[in-house]
Design a protein around this motif. Structure first.
Motif, short mmCIF file in Angstrom:
data_model
loop_
_atom_site.label_atom_id
_atom_site.label_comp_id
_atom_site.label_asym_id
_atom_site.label_seq_id
_atom_site.Cartn_x
_atom_site.Cartn_y
_atom_site.Cartn_z
N UNK A 1 0.82 -1.21 0.00
CA UNK A 1 0.00 0.00 0.00
C UNK A 1 0.86 1.27 0.00
N UNK A 2 1.86 1.31 0.87
CA UNK A 2 2.69 2.52 0.96
C UNK A 2 3.58 2.70 -0.26
N UNK B 1 -3.51 9.69 -0.05
CA UNK B 1 -3.72 8.29 -0.42
C UNK B 1 -4.19 7.48 0.78
N UNK B 2 -5.21 6.68 0.54
CA UNK B 2 -5.69 5.68 1.51
C UNK B 2 -6.01 4.41 0.72
N UNK C 1 4.31 10.19 6.02
CA UNK C 1 3.39 9.32 6.73
C UNK C 1 2.99 9.98 8.05
N UNK C 2 1.68 10.17 8.25
CA UNK C 2 1.15 10.59 9.53
C UNK C 2 0.90 9.34 10.35
N UNK D 1 12.73 2.70 2.36
CA UNK D 1 13.47 3.63 1.49
C UNK D 1 12.57 4.65 0.82
N UNK D 2 11.31 4.31 0.56
CA UNK D 2 10.41 5.22 -0.15
C UNK D 2 9.65 6.16 0.76
#
Length: 164
Positions: A48-49, A119-120, A61-62, A93-94
């Motif tokens: 997903x990420x 994005x979700x 990222x929260x 890494x991303x």
């Protein structure tokens, strides 16, 4: 600088993130934001990420704080504390930055970041995603990405319970 120091530098305060965002926007980088508890990091999260990262240049990222996770998931959660969860995410890494938020949703954080892309997972409807209005109002994208079938933290926890 050691690798671990490099990873830890990606876990940022609001002030640090504000400076980073200014630099990224100056360089015309496309900023992507996503959020979650990420209590037990698994292949579904990575899938997903990584898809979220593919939609822009910078992935922020929260991360729900421990208190926020307890309010959302119950008193027995999180399994991993916020520092451990942030370190695991920052090691990817991303991922460019990880920032904690203590509210039940990252709405205020999204307001501060003003990402180009939000994005979700496809388990959300766009209109139910916190901050969709902020992003869409300024012409940004709100995307839902396919989830990797068979992977969820709740599913993993249930399998562990069943096997004990």
């Amino acid at each position: 600088m050691s690798t671990l120091d490099f990873i830890r530098r990606k876990i940022v305060s609001p002030q640090d993130l504000s400076r980073l965002i200014a630099a990224w926007k100056f360089k015309e980088k496309k900023i992507v934001f996503s959020n979650g508890c990420f209590d037990i990091l698994h292949a579904g999260h990575i899938d997903y990420l990584s898809k979220a990262a593919d939609t822009g240049d910078i992935l922020i990222i929260g991360l729900n704080s421990d208190d926020s996770v307890r309010r959302l998931k119950g008193s027995k959660r999180p399994f991993n504390n916020q520092e451990a969860r942030a370190l695991m995410l920052a090691a990817l890494s991303f991922v460019d930055a990880v920032i904690f938020f203590d509210n039940d949703t990252p709405y205020e954080l999204i307001q501060a970041i003003q990402p180009d892309v939000l994005v979700k997972g496809k388990d959300y409807r766009v209109e139910d995603i916190a901050g969709h209005d902020i992003v869409q109002k300024r012409g940004g994208q709100v995307l839902t990405v396919d989830l990797l079938e068979g992977y969820s933290t709740t599913g993993l926890i249930n399998r562990i319970k069943e096997s004990s």
